[in-house]
Design an enzyme around this catalytic site. Structure first.
Site, PDB file in Angstrom:
ATOM      1  N   CYS A   2       0.819  -1.224   0.000  1.00 17.48           N
ATOM      2  CA  CYS A   2       0.000   0.000   0.000  1.00 17.48           C
ATOM      3  C   CYS A   2       0.851   1.273   0.000  1.00 17.48           C
ATOM      4  O   CYS A   2       1.931   1.295   0.584  1.00 17.48           O
ATOM      5  CB  CYS A   2      -0.891   0.037   1.231  1.00 17.48           C
ATOM      6  SG  CYS A   2      -1.985  -1.360   1.364  1.00 17.48           S
ATOM      7  N   ARG A  27       5.619  -0.377  -5.899  1.00 20.24           N
ATOM      8  CA  ARG A  27       5.520  -1.092  -4.621  1.00 20.24           C
ATOM      9  C   ARG A  27       4.620  -2.317  -4.718  1.00 20.24           C
ATOM     10  O   ARG A  27       4.677  -3.192  -3.859  1.00 20.24           O
ATOM     11  CB  ARG A  27       4.967  -0.151  -3.545  1.00 20.24           C
ATOM     12  CG  ARG A  27       5.876   1.020  -3.249  1.00 20.24           C
ATOM     13  CD  ARG A  27       5.120   2.085  -2.492  1.00 20.24           C
ATOM     14  NE  ARG A  27       4.729   1.640  -1.174  1.00 20.24           N
ATOM     15  CZ  ARG A  27       5.404   1.910  -0.062  1.00 20.24           C
ATOM     16  NH1 ARG A  27       6.503   2.622  -0.135  1.00 20.24           N
ATOM     17  NH2 ARG A  27       4.981   1.490   1.105  1.00 20.24           N
ATOM     18  N   TRP A  74      -2.813  -2.842  -1.534  1.00 20.83           N
ATOM     19  CA  TRP A  74      -2.360  -4.226  -1.761  1.00 20.83           C
ATOM     20  C   TRP A  74      -3.145  -5.056  -0.757  1.00 20.83           C
ATOM     21  O   TRP A  74      -2.969  -4.914   0.449  1.00 20.83           O
ATOM     22  CB  TRP A  74      -0.858  -4.311  -1.515  1.00 20.83           C
ATOM     23  CG  TRP A  74      -0.230  -5.612  -1.897  1.00 20.83           C
ATOM     24  CD1 TRP A  74       0.198  -5.976  -3.143  1.00 20.83           C
ATOM     25  CD2 TRP A  74       0.089  -6.701  -1.024  1.00 20.83           C
ATOM     26  NE1 TRP A  74       0.764  -7.223  -3.088  1.00 20.83           N
ATOM     27  CE2 TRP A  74       0.706  -7.700  -1.807  1.00 20.83           C
ATOM     28  CE3 TRP A  74      -0.091  -6.943   0.334  1.00 20.83           C
ATOM     29  CZ2 TRP A  74       1.139  -8.914  -1.290  1.00 20.83           C
ATOM     30  CZ3 TRP A  74       0.343  -8.147   0.856  1.00 20.83           C
ATOM     31  CH2 TRP A  74       0.951  -9.116   0.046  1.00 20.83           C
ATOM     32  N   ASN A  99      -2.224   2.423   5.672  1.00 18.12           N
ATOM     33  CA  ASN A  99      -1.280   1.328   5.381  1.00 18.12           C
ATOM     34  C   ASN A  99      -1.074   0.550   6.671  1.00 18.12           C
ATOM     35  O   ASN A  99      -0.984   1.158   7.738  1.00 18.12           O
ATOM     36  CB  ASN A  99       0.091   1.873   4.980  1.00 18.12           C
ATOM     37  CG  ASN A  99       0.102   2.470   3.593  1.00 18.12           C
ATOM     38  OD1 ASN A  99      -0.921   2.500   2.908  1.00 18.12           O
ATOM     39  ND2 ASN A  99       1.258   2.964   3.184  1.00 18.12           N
ATOM     40  N   GLY A 100      -0.931  -0.760   6.564  1.00 22.07           N
ATOM     41  CA  GLY A 100      -0.662  -1.572   7.756  1.00 22.07           C
ATOM     42  C   GLY A 100      -1.820  -2.518   8.041  1.00 22.07           C
ATOM     43  O   GLY A 100      -2.664  -2.757   7.176  1.00 22.07           O
ATOM     44  N   GLU A 482      18.294 -18.025  -5.381  1.00 23.66           N
ATOM     45  CA  GLU A 482      17.961 -16.684  -5.868  1.00 23.66           C
ATOM     46  C   GLU A 482      17.547 -16.755  -7.350  1.00 23.66           C
ATOM     47  O   GLU A 482      16.601 -16.075  -7.768  1.00 23.66           O
ATOM     48  CB  GLU A 482      19.174 -15.750  -5.666  1.00 23.66           C
ATOM     49  CG  GLU A 482      19.051 -14.352  -6.223  1.00 23.66           C
ATOM     50  CD  GLU A 482      17.871 -13.543  -5.688  1.00 23.66           C
ATOM     51  OE1 GLU A 482      17.223 -13.945  -4.718  1.00 23.66           O
ATOM     52  OE2 GLU A 482      17.565 -12.508  -6.286  1.00 23.66           O
ATOM     53  N   LYS A 486      13.906 -15.565  -8.730  1.00 24.14           N
ATOM     54  CA  LYS A 486      13.734 -14.564  -9.796  1.00 24.14           C
ATOM     55  C   LYS A 486      12.818 -15.118 -10.882  1.00 24.14           C
ATOM     56  O   LYS A 486      11.902 -14.447 -11.332  1.00 24.14           O
ATOM     57  CB  LYS A 486      15.067 -14.211 -10.465  1.00 24.14           C
ATOM     58  CG  LYS A 486      16.024 -13.235  -9.892  1.00 24.14           C
ATOM     59  CD  LYS A 486      15.554 -11.868  -9.570  1.00 24.14           C
ATOM     60  CE  LYS A 486      14.730 -11.846  -8.322  1.00 24.14           C
ATOM     61  NZ  LYS A 486      15.325 -11.343  -7.129  1.00 24.14           N
ATOM     62  N   GLU A 489       9.170 -15.417  -9.620  1.00 27.71           N
ATOM     63  CA  GLU A 489       8.550 -14.113  -9.352  1.00 27.71           C
ATOM     64  C   GLU A 489       8.044 -13.442 -10.618  1.00 27.71           C
ATOM     65  O   GLU A 489       6.930 -12.915 -10.631  1.00 27.71           O
ATOM     66  CB  GLU A 489       9.598 -13.152  -8.738  1.00 27.71           C
ATOM     67  CG  GLU A 489       9.786 -13.255  -7.258  1.00 27.71           C
ATOM     68  CD  GLU A 489      10.850 -12.281  -6.745  1.00 27.71           C
ATOM     69  OE1 GLU A 489      10.619 -11.667  -5.717  1.00 27.71           O
ATOM     70  OE2 GLU A 489      11.914 -12.129  -7.385  1.00 27.71           O
ATOM     71  N   HIS A 505      18.048 -37.621  -3.776  1.00 26.21           N
ATOM     72  CA  HIS A 505      17.183 -37.896  -2.632  1.00 26.21           C
ATOM     73  C   HIS A 505      15.750 -37.426  -2.879  1.00 26.21           C
ATOM     74  O   HIS A 505      15.004 -37.196  -1.931  1.00 26.21           O
ATOM     75  CB  HIS A 505      17.751 -37.238  -1.370  1.00 26.21           C
ATOM     76  CG  HIS A 505      19.116 -37.739  -1.011  1.00 26.21           C
ATOM     77  ND1 HIS A 505      19.348 -39.052  -0.676  1.00 26.21           N
ATOM     78  CD2 HIS A 505      20.321 -37.120  -0.993  1.00 26.21           C
ATOM     79  CE1 HIS A 505      20.646 -39.216  -0.436  1.00 26.21           C
ATOM     80  NE2 HIS A 505      21.255 -38.058  -0.636  1.00 26.21           N
ATOM     81  N   LYS A 603       6.761  -4.668  -3.498  1.00 26.09           N
ATOM     82  CA  LYS A 603       8.184  -4.342  -3.384  1.00 26.09           C
ATOM     83  C   LYS A 603       8.608  -4.257  -1.924  1.00 26.09           C
ATOM     84  O   LYS A 603       9.622  -4.791  -1.523  1.00 26.09           O
ATOM     85  CB  LYS A 603       8.434  -2.990  -4.079  1.00 26.09           C
ATOM     86  CG  LYS A 603       9.875  -2.534  -4.033  1.00 26.09           C
ATOM     87  CD  LYS A 603      10.733  -3.365  -4.944  1.00 26.09           C
ATOM     88  CE  LYS A 603      12.191  -3.043  -4.845  1.00 26.09           C
ATOM     89  NZ  LYS A 603      13.005  -4.170  -5.326  1.00 26.09           N
TER      90      LYS A 603
HETATM   91  C1  G6P Z   1       9.562  -8.429  -1.024  1.00 18.86           C
HETATM   92  C2  G6P Z   1      10.220  -8.108  -2.358  1.00 18.86           C
HETATM   93  C3  G6P Z   1      11.510  -8.914  -2.488  1.00 18.86           C
HETATM   94  C4  G6P Z   1      12.426  -8.630  -1.312  1.00 18.86           C
HETATM   95  C5  G6P Z   1      11.721  -8.907   0.024  1.00 18.86           C
HETATM   96  C6  G6P Z   1      12.528  -8.368   1.193  1.00 18.86           C
HETATM   97  O1  G6P Z   1       9.102  -9.738  -1.021  1.00 18.86           O
HETATM   98  O2  G6P Z   1       9.349  -8.414  -3.428  1.00 18.86           O
HETATM   99  O3  G6P Z   1      12.171  -8.532  -3.689  1.00 18.86           O
HETATM  100  O4  G6P Z   1      13.558  -9.432  -1.398  1.00 18.86           O
HETATM  101  O5  G6P Z   1      10.473  -8.214   0.063  1.00 18.86           O
HETATM  102  O6  G6P Z   1      12.599  -6.977   1.087  1.00 18.86           O
HETATM  103  P1  G6P Z   1      13.720  -6.077   1.721  1.00 18.86           P
HETATM  104  O7  G6P Z   1      13.320  -4.670   1.342  1.00 18.86           O
HETATM  105  O8  G6P Z   1      13.648  -6.299   3.207  1.00 18.86           O
HETATM  106  O9  G6P Z   1      15.005  -6.485   1.149  1.00 18.86           O
END
Ligand code: G6P
Length: 608
Positions: A2, A27, A74, A99-100, A482, A486, A489, A505, A603
């Site tokens: 949000c 975001r 969001w 927000n929150g 990672e 990616k 996502e 395994h 984000k």
């Molecule tokens: C969200 C984002 C990720 C990020 C994670 C942690 O899930 O989409 O890309 O790695 O938050 O965010 P931070 O700002 O704490 O690195």
């Protein structure tokens, strides 16, 4: 997640608020809305979907106003819909954005229903509007009503509210969710993210937990948790237009991938000298504190957690310190045992991730020697609440999928490993070797980016599949994770990562021609073992794509070997991340997904 923007101005604010919403699109959100004070009425517009749709509605209805609040939502409580979009209102009088999460919302809703309030959404936020109106109706000022409302709320919130009976003031409040005031030339603004109002001002006041503020076009007053009027520091931040726009790139993610050489240089710049790391780069007294550290606890989420898992290897190999890594969302629920002389390290791009912040606050009650954050946003809550910090200086990262934030976190964490080793007086030769390699790291990243043409050739083969398996061993297992993160996502391809030795395994059962296997084979003592693991895949008809050191020899029936540039082994995790980012991006492009704002993701995740 949000986003809030609010403005009290001497000019029309409609366009400015919508522009702010556009700037916060990165975001992640599912609906948007605005409430504008207009001739003793409030124009209230909300749309499901993109901010552009709200903008179209505004163009149609042309509301004119000098005071307003706006929001991107969001979904947490209640599905994404127009009814659940903010602003929420109470009896056509009070309009709020929030927000929150309000944790005790069910009880408060019950209370308000008994008082005759009807709810038109499934959100927890709507009750804030009713509660404010309830207290206003008892003869309180809006300021007092906000304090009385605050007393009732459990959870996290940033709130902005307007009252139909007052066309001059906005009231805002913060607790555990970021909120700031922006001092513009023609107006005063409030926002949850400096980027939202960066075109209008570079002077920001970050509210503290418990603060309430009243804002008009020419004046603002801030009150602390006990309702005492307070002064808060003005922070000057220049967010250049270039940093927050795509330029000639198709997506922010693409721009951020190719910005990595410069971003990494910014992380290292001014922090190394001669053949060692400089003292106190994590804050005054940090070098002395490091000499007392006996153990490290890392907490982080998502991509940042993967950086922590790589760093744990460095802390062991370079600093000779044992390290525990935990998901921030899990850490405080496992009743962690804290050894004295342990250093708590949080890693976060945004510095506002609710779980990471909650872990830091929990840890501050424990017996840690100190806390340190590796963070990209110097004004963030995590940066302000940690005792020591290093800023990665990567510039704003807008794409939801983290790229340059990750590689710069790794560079920052390597500086931490070196600093700990220096303070503990261990591994001087190794430190010099790594520092020398770090000086050419940006060039090696630049060279790695040139692999794009080779990656473009394999992208269609991956894009046509529904699953993918990533393999890595040792320090490369977190990089495989990672890579898988990616890909899932942004392309929505189901991807998993395994340490290659675990293949037999379980995951080997999945191998067939529809399961591409992406493996990382840098030069190391485990490379030979990894090659044997890949033989197991080959024997079962799997297609293998290997990113490997030129010295590794391997023959493939199907798939491809992509030779990576040479680099010091300890820094190779940074280098091997790059082709996985490019691969995910190119695959997502072929699949036509919303790369910068993938579905359901945010984000900055400011709720637990
Ligand atoms: C969200 C984002 C990720 C990020 C994670 C942690 O899930 O989409 O890309 O790695 O938050 O965010 P931070 O700002 O704490 O690195």
């Amino acid at each position: 997640m949000c986003g809030i923007i609010a403005a009290a101005s001497n000019r029309n604010v409609g366009k400015l608020l919508v522009k702010g919403l556009h700037r916060m699109e990165y975001r992640g959100y599912d609906s948007a809305g605005i409430a504008l004070h207009q001739d003793d009425q409030i124009a209230h517009l909300r749309t499901l979907g993109k901010v552009k749709l709200l903008e179209d509605k505004m163009i149609e209805e042309k509301p004119k106003s000098k005071l307003g609040i706006a929001h991107t939502r969001w979904a947490t409580h209640g599905e994404p819909s127009e009814e659940n979009a903010h602003p929420h209102k109470s009896n056509e009088r009070i309009y709020i954005v929030h927000n929150g999460i309000i944790e005790n919302y069910l009880n408060l809703k019950e209370f308000l229903k008994k008082e005759g309030y009807a709810f038109s959404s499934q959100t927890d936020s709507e009750l804030i509007a009713h509660m404010l109106e309830f207290f206003l109706n008892q003869g309180n000022s809006i300021l007092d009503a906000m304090y009385l409302t605050k007393e009732k709320l459990d959870g996290a919130y940033a709130i902005a509210a307007i009252d139909k009976e007052d066309d001059k003031n906005i009231i805002i409040a913060r607790s555990k969710s970021p909120l700031l005031i922006g001092i513009g030339t023609d107006e005063l603004l409030a926002a949850s993210d400096p980027l939202a109002i960066s075109g209008l001002t570079n002077e920001f006041i970050f509210l503290e937990d418990g603060d309430v503020a009243q804002i008009s076009a020419d004046d603002f007053k801030i009150y602390d948790d006990s309702k005492k009027q307070v002064e808060r520091e003005i922070t000057h931040i220049d967010i250049s237009h270039e940093a927050s726009s795509k330029g000639d790139y198709r997506h922010f993610m693409e721009k951020e991938i190719y910005e990595q050489p410069a971003a990494i240089l910014n992380t290292i710049d001014g922090r190394v000298g001669g053949d060692d790391v400089l003292d106190n780069i994590f804050g005054l007294g940090s070098s002395e504190m490091f000499s007392k550290v006996k153990r490290i606890q890392i907490v982080a989420c998502g991509t940042s957690l993967h950086a922590g898992r790589v760093a744990a290897n460095w802390f062991s190999a370079i600093s000779e310190l044992p390290t525990q890594v935990d998901y921030a969302s899990e850490y405080r629920y496992k009743n962690p045992h804290v050894d004295q002389d342990s250093l708590l390290v949080t890693i976060s791009q945004s510095g506002e991730t609710a779980d990471t912040l909650a872990a830091l606050r929990y840890a501050q009650e424990k017996d840690y020697l100190s806390s340190l954050t590796v963070c990209n946003v110097p004004t963030s809550s995590l940066a302000r609440e940690s005792e020591y910090s290093i800023f990665t200086n990567a510039g704003p990262e807008i794409g939801v999928a983290s790229t340059k934030a990750f590689t710069t976190q790794l560079a920052g964490l390597m500086l931490l490993a070196l600093s700990l080793a220096k303070s503990r007086d261990v591994n001087p030769k190794l430190r010099t070797r790594v520092i020398t390699a770090m000086r050419s790291l940006a060039d090696t990243v630049e060279e790695t980016l040139k692999l794009k043409d080779e990656i473009l050739e394999i992208a269609p083969e991956i894009a046509s599949k529904d699953n993918a398996l990533f393999l890595g061993r040792g320090i490369f297992y977190p990089i495989a994770k990672e890579g898988a993160l990616k890909l899932k996502e942004i392309s929505y391809i189901h991807a998993e990562a395994y340490p290659a030795g675990e293949l037999k395994h379980g995951p080997l059962a999945l191998i067939d021609e529809d399961m591409p296997v992406i493996a990382l084979a840098p030069e190391s003592e485990i490379a030979e073992k990894l090659v044997s693991n890949l033989e197991e895949v080959k024997a079962r008809g799997g297609t293998i794509y290997v990113f490997s050191d030129p010295s590794i020899s391997m023959e493939l029936k199907s798939g491809r070997i992509i030779k990576m540039p040479k680099c010091d082994f300890l820094l190779t995790p940074i280098i091997y991340t790059i082709p996985l980012q490019i691969l995910s991006y190119e695959v997502a492009l072929l699949r036509g997904t919303d790369i910068d704002q993938p579905r359901n993701l945010a984000k900055s995740v400011t709720v637990e």
